[in-house]
Scaffold this motif. Structure first.
Motif, PDB file in Angstrom:
ATOM      1  N   GLY A   7       0.784  -1.220   0.000  1.00 50.06           N
ATOM      2  CA  GLY A   7       0.000   0.000   0.000  1.00 50.06           C
ATOM      3  C   GLY A   7       0.816   1.270   0.000  1.00 50.06           C
ATOM      4  N   GLY A   8       2.134   1.148   0.119  1.00 53.84           N
ATOM      5  CA  GLY A   8       2.964   2.328   0.102  1.00 53.84           C
ATOM      6  C   GLY A   8       3.005   2.958  -1.285  1.00 53.84           C
ATOM      7  N   GLY A   9       3.593   4.140  -1.344  1.00 51.37           N
ATOM      8  CA  GLY A   9       3.701   4.834  -2.612  1.00 51.37           C
ATOM      9  C   GLY A   9       4.118   6.271  -2.423  1.00 51.37           C
ATOM     10  N   LEU A  10       4.012   7.021  -3.505  1.00 48.41           N
ATOM     11  CA  LEU A  10       4.372   8.440  -3.511  1.00 48.41           C
ATOM     12  C   LEU A  10       3.085   9.262  -3.458  1.00 48.41           C
ATOM     13  N   VAL A  11       3.036  10.199  -2.535  1.00 52.91           N
ATOM     14  CA  VAL A  11       1.853  11.041  -2.373  1.00 52.91           C
ATOM     15  C   VAL A  11       2.301  12.444  -2.014  1.00 52.91           C
ATOM     16  N   GLN A  12       1.504  13.424  -2.399  1.00 55.79           N
ATOM     17  CA  GLN A  12       1.810  14.794  -2.041  1.00 55.79           C
ATOM     18  C   GLN A  12       1.395  15.074  -0.604  1.00 55.79           C
ATOM     19  N   ALA A  13       2.040  16.058  -0.019  1.00 50.05           N
ATOM     20  CA  ALA A  13       1.675  16.468   1.335  1.00 50.05           C
ATOM     21  C   ALA A  13       0.192  16.819   1.385  1.00 50.05           C
ATOM     22  N   GLY A  14      -0.451  16.374   2.457  1.00 51.20           N
ATOM     23  CA  GLY A  14      -1.883  16.561   2.593  1.00 51.20           C
ATOM     24  C   GLY A  14      -2.712  15.413   2.055  1.00 51.20           C
ATOM     25  N   GLY A  15      -2.069  14.521   1.340  1.00 56.80           N
ATOM     26  CA  GLY A  15      -2.764  13.382   0.752  1.00 56.80           C
ATOM     27  C   GLY A  15      -2.937  12.233   1.727  1.00 56.80           C
ATOM     28  N   SER A  16      -3.476  11.128   1.214  1.00 59.01           N
ATOM     29  CA  SER A  16      -3.784   9.966   2.037  1.00 59.01           C
ATOM     30  C   SER A  16      -3.281   8.687   1.387  1.00 59.01           C
ATOM     31  N   LEU A  17      -2.995   7.728   2.221  1.00 62.45           N
ATOM     32  CA  LEU A  17      -2.662   6.374   1.800  1.00 62.45           C
ATOM     33  C   LEU A  17      -3.230   5.408   2.818  1.00 62.45           C
ATOM     34  N   ARG A  18      -3.528   4.193   2.365  1.00 71.29           N
ATOM     35  CA  ARG A  18      -3.909   3.143   3.295  1.00 71.29           C
ATOM     36  C   ARG A  18      -2.967   1.960   3.119  1.00 71.29           C
ATOM     37  N   LEU A  19      -2.286   1.628   4.175  1.00 70.56           N
ATOM     38  CA  LEU A  19      -1.414   0.467   4.189  1.00 70.56           C
ATOM     39  C   LEU A  19      -2.205  -0.745   4.670  1.00 70.56           C
ATOM     40  N   SER A  20      -1.837  -1.894   4.119  1.00 61.43           N
ATOM     41  CA  SER A  20      -2.432  -3.162   4.543  1.00 61.43           C
ATOM     42  C   SER A  20      -1.331  -4.133   4.908  1.00 61.43           C
ATOM     43  N   CYS A  21      -1.634  -5.007   5.813  1.00 58.27           N
ATOM     44  CA  CYS A  21      -0.685  -6.041   6.207  1.00 58.27           C
ATOM     45  C   CYS A  21      -1.470  -7.335   6.380  1.00 58.27           C
ATOM     46  N   ALA A  22      -1.209  -8.278   5.495  1.00 56.66           N
ATOM     47  CA  ALA A  22      -1.892  -9.562   5.543  1.00 56.66           C
ATOM     48  C   ALA A  22      -1.030 -10.573   6.282  1.00 56.66           C
ATOM     49  N   ALA A  23      -1.660 -11.330   7.152  1.00 53.38           N
ATOM     50  CA  ALA A  23      -0.948 -12.314   7.961  1.00 53.38           C
ATOM     51  C   ALA A  23      -1.369 -13.722   7.584  1.00 53.38           C
ATOM     52  N   SER A  24      -0.410 -14.625   7.628  1.00 53.11           N
ATOM     53  CA  SER A  24      -0.721 -16.032   7.406  1.00 53.11           C
ATOM     54  C   SER A  24      -1.139 -16.668   8.715  1.00 53.11           C
ATOM     55  N   GLY A  25      -1.663 -17.853   8.651  1.00 55.65           N
ATOM     56  CA  GLY A  25      -1.998 -18.577   9.871  1.00 55.65           C
ATOM     57  C   GLY A  25      -3.426 -18.362  10.317  1.00 55.65           C
ATOM     58  N   ARG A  26      -3.831 -19.183  11.272  1.00 51.77           N
ATOM     59  CA  ARG A  26      -5.216 -19.165  11.730  1.00 51.77           C
ATOM     60  C   ARG A  26      -5.372 -18.558  13.113  1.00 51.77           C
ATOM     61  N   THR A  27      -4.293 -17.968  13.636  1.00 54.76           N
ATOM     62  CA  THR A  27      -4.351 -17.423  14.985  1.00 54.76           C
ATOM     63  C   THR A  27      -4.173 -15.921  14.993  1.00 54.76           C
ATOM     64  N   PHE A  28      -4.501 -15.274  13.893  1.00 53.87           N
ATOM     65  CA  PHE A  28      -4.281 -13.830  13.760  1.00 53.87           C
ATOM     66  C   PHE A  28      -4.950 -13.068  14.884  1.00 53.87           C
ATOM     67  N   SER A  29      -6.142 -13.466  15.274  1.00 50.33           N
ATOM     68  CA  SER A  29      -6.894 -12.723  16.288  1.00 50.33           C
ATOM     69  C   SER A  29      -6.241 -12.764  17.663  1.00 50.33           C
ATOM     70  N   SER A  30      -5.280 -13.643  17.857  1.00 48.65           N
ATOM     71  CA  SER A  30      -4.621 -13.747  19.155  1.00 48.65           C
ATOM     72  C   SER A  30      -3.370 -12.881  19.253  1.00 48.65           C
ATOM     73  N   TYR A  31      -3.079 -12.119  18.203  1.00 46.37           N
ATOM     74  CA  TYR A  31      -1.897 -11.263  18.187  1.00 46.37           C
ATOM     75  C   TYR A  31      -2.273  -9.792  18.259  1.00 46.37           C
ATOM     76  N   GLY A  32      -1.493  -9.061  19.034  1.00 50.09           N
ATOM     77  CA  GLY A  32      -1.530  -7.619  18.897  1.00 50.09           C
ATOM     78  C   GLY A  32      -0.769  -7.259  17.633  1.00 50.09           C
ATOM     79  N   MET A  33      -1.230  -6.237  16.927  1.00 49.25           N
ATOM     80  CA  MET A  33      -0.612  -5.847  15.665  1.00 49.25           C
ATOM     81  C   MET A  33      -0.153  -4.395  15.726  1.00 49.25           C
ATOM     82  N   GLY A  34       1.031  -4.151  15.206  1.00 49.66           N
ATOM     83  CA  GLY A  34       1.570  -2.803  15.242  1.00 49.66           C
ATOM     84  C   GLY A  34       2.154  -2.377  13.914  1.00 49.66           C
TER      85      GLY A  34
END
Length: 122
Positions: A7-34
């Protein structure tokens, strides 16, 4: 747990971006994410973290501009970044912490993604 950030990229000041992070495994809900970031010439720093809905933490520098969220059904954590500033330019990393930790201590995060570059032009 394997983490893939995008989701990264080049954007002008004042703009917006949304980063995503996909996790493998079936225990994702048991992790804190940062999200952390590494800017040129600086140390890697905490940006935001989430335990579950309603339990979030943010660096002072991004409060009111960035929002972290997660979708446990999709094993994905997001970072919505609004009103971006040139000083937000960095490689952004997602990380997972056992025990639903959602604090600023990087040593508490057990798994790290590969990073995605965000560049904000003035």
């Amino acid at each position: 747990v394997q983490l893939q950030a995008c989701g990264g990229g080049l954007v002008q000041a004042g703009g917006s971006l949304r980063l995503s992070c996909a996790a493998s495994g079936r225990t994702f809900s048991s992790y804190g994410m940062g999200w952390f970031r590494l800017a040129p010439g600086k140390e890697r720093e905490f940006v935001a973290a989430i335990r579950s809905y309603g339990y979030t933490s943010y660096a002072d520098s991004v409060k009111g501009r960035f929002t972290i969220s997660r979708d446990n059904a999709k094993n994905t954590v997001y970072l919505q970044m609004n009103n971006l500033k040139p000083e937000d330019t960095a490689v952004y990393y997602c990380a997972a912490a056992m025990g639903l930790y959602y604090g600023t201590n990087q040593e508490r995060y057990n798994y790290w993604g590969q990073g995605t570059l965000v560049t904000v032009s003035s």
